[in-house]
Design a protein around this motif. Structure first.
Motif, short mmCIF file in Angstrom:
data_model
loop_
_atom_site.label_atom_id
_atom_site.label_comp_id
_atom_site.label_asym_id
_atom_site.label_seq_id
_atom_site.Cartn_x
_atom_site.Cartn_y
_atom_site.Cartn_z
N ASN A 169 -74.03 8.40 0.94
CA ASN A 169 -74.10 9.71 1.57
C ASN A 169 -75.07 9.70 2.74
OD1 ASN A 169 -76.81 10.33 0.65
ND2 ASN A 169 -75.95 10.74 -1.38
N ASP A 170 -75.19 10.84 3.43
CA ASP A 170 -75.96 10.91 4.67
C ASP A 170 -77.46 10.70 4.48
OD1 ASP A 170 -73.65 11.36 6.02
OD2 ASP A 170 -73.88 13.54 6.15
N GLU A 171 -77.96 10.85 3.27
CA GLU A 171 -79.39 10.70 3.02
C GLU A 171 -79.72 9.38 2.35
OE1 GLU A 171 -80.81 14.03 0.85
OE2 GLU A 171 -80.61 15.43 2.53
N ASP A 208 -75.28 2.76 16.08
CA ASP A 208 -74.97 4.12 16.53
C ASP A 208 -74.58 4.20 17.99
OD1 ASP A 208 -75.21 5.48 14.12
OD2 ASP A 208 -77.39 5.53 14.28
N ARG A 217 -71.48 4.20 6.35
CA ARG A 217 -71.77 4.89 5.09
C ARG A 217 -70.49 5.21 4.33
NH1 ARG A 217 -76.24 7.40 8.01
NH2 ARG A 217 -78.18 7.06 6.82
N GLU A 218 -69.47 5.65 5.04
CA GLU A 218 -68.22 6.01 4.37
C GLU A 218 -67.57 4.80 3.71
OE1 GLU A 218 -64.04 8.42 5.36
OE2 GLU A 218 -65.56 8.11 6.91
N ASP A 269 -67.05 6.90 16.54
CA ASP A 269 -66.55 6.87 15.18
C ASP A 269 -65.25 6.09 15.01
OD1 ASP A 269 -68.68 8.35 14.39
OD2 ASP A 269 -67.62 10.27 14.29
N SER A 286 -72.91 4.43 12.15
CA SER A 286 -73.57 4.60 10.85
C SER A 286 -72.79 5.51 9.91
CB SER A 286 -75.00 5.14 11.05
OG SER A 286 -74.98 6.38 11.74
N ASP A 287 -72.13 6.54 10.45
CA ASP A 287 -71.33 7.42 9.59
C ASP A 287 -70.15 6.66 9.00
OD1 ASP A 287 -72.98 9.59 10.11
OD2 ASP A 287 -71.80 10.24 11.85
#
Length: 366
Positions: A179-181, A112, A173-174, A116, A169-170
């Motif tokens: 997903n975010d959780e 993090d 995940r993508e 992005d 991290s976003d």
């Protein structure tokens, strides 16, 4: 009679007969080099692996279904946090991206500290990308389209960072379609070390599909990873050591045959048996100690400066040419190497010399 002049005389005799000791010096140095190389490589790899286990990673929780890894969600975190003895639970994100152009799975790790639109890659991944003309940026292919990310920097490849891309991290995940959780695994911190094993079993009782591994178990597993390949080198070392001592014994026999008269002359001019033993001890200590230190130093340079070419591939396999080894020195193991090489070497020399020195001088001089 042990004095500066005595030591000088011992060294001069050694230099006079240097060709007789040269073979022992070369073989002894080679054996120490082999054993030290195995020690440095295995210790460096274990150090890097164990450094991944932070103080707050007491238990690592993963989720499996039908033998495959599945993401964990916030529900797991909330339930585990309610267990007595658990202080904190953190969700971590990582996985593998299929780089189909090279038929290679690349380890993707969330970081993090990155924005992005940027990524960090290891040196070997950078070289892989350059083969496909990804010089300054890389295109991730996902189910939702293409994600283009700028290569911010390149880091050296050790056992941890090799074959790795670091991304936000976003973004991670993508790419991994999470997903975010959702999390790849959970890091559970337990302040009381005595409760770690109990809580690990408790978590697996609550969630039968999970696997909760304690830090102690992971450390044990990491230490075992390279024992097999290290054992191959140990067998090589033992064989070389036995061959060395056989050849050394034969050489000692031939050398002492030639030096019997030298020992007899030393006895006749006033050297005691103790003096002769000290003389041989000094001469062969110079050989043994110089061989030991040169072997260890050469091994250190070979592993930590030149990154152990050829030998590295035996330990780590192919596609590891860019791996670097973190310099680590285990002085206890170096002492054991010293104990099991230098001491036997000196024994093979001193004992036959003593046997010659106690013989009748008149018989030797005939």
């Amino acid at each position: 009679m042990l004095s500066k002049n005595f030591i000088d005389y011992s060294i001069k005799l050694l230099l006079k007969d240097k060709t007789e000791y040269f073979f022992s010096f070369i073989i002894f140095t080679f054996i120490v080099f082999i054993l030290s190389t195995v020690l440095f490589i295995s210790d460096s790899i274990k150090y890097d692996l164990l450094s991944t286990l932070g103080n707050h990673d007491q238990i690592i929780v993963t989720n499996t279904k039908s033998g495959k890894y599945f993401p964990l969600n916030e529900n797991y975190i909330n339930i585990i946090l309610q267990l007595n003895g658990v202080e904190n639970v953190q969700g971590k994100v990582d996985g593998y991206y299929n780089f189909s152009q090279s038929s290679r799975l690349i380890h993707l790790v969330a970081d993090d500290s990155l924005s992005d639109d940027e990524i960090i890659v290891s040196k070997d991944i950078k070289q892989l990308f350059e083969k496909f003309h990804y010089d300054k940026e890389f295109n991730f292919l996902t189910l939702d389209g293409t994600l283009t990310k700028k290569i911010k920097s390149v880091i050296d490849s050790n056992i941890l960072s090799s074959n790795t891309i670091f991304a936000n991290s976003d973004v991670t995940r993508e790419i991994l379609q999470m997903n975010d959780e959702q999390y790849s695994y959970l890091s559970v911190y337990v302040p009381n070390d005595n409760e770690v094993e109990f809580l690990a079993r408790k978590i697996m009782d609550i969630f039968p599909n999970t696997k909760a591994i304690s830090k102690t178990q992971l450390q044990s597993d990491y230490r075992q990873i390279f024992y097999y390949k290290g054992g191959i080198f140990m067998i090589l070392y033992i064989v070389a050591m036995l061959a060395f001592f056989i050849l050394l014994k034969n050489q000692v026999s031939s050398v002492l045959t030639e030096q019997k008269k030298q020992i007899a002359i030393l006895r006749s001019i006033g050297f005691s048996i103790k003096d002769i033993i000290f003389l041989k001890f000094i001469q062969n200590s110079v050989i043994a100690l110089s061989s030991y230190f040169i072997g260890v130093l050469a091994s250190y340079i070979f592993v930590f400066i030149f990154d152990a070419p050829i030998v590295k591939n035996i330990f780590l396999g192919e596609q590891m040419e860019n791996i670097i080894f973190t310099p680590t020195v285990d002085f206890r193991m170096l002492f054991l190497i010293f104990l099991f090489t230098v001491i036997p070497f000196l024994a093979f020399i001193i004992i036959p010399s003593w046997k010659v020195a106690i013989e009748d001088i008149s018989e030797i001089m005939k």
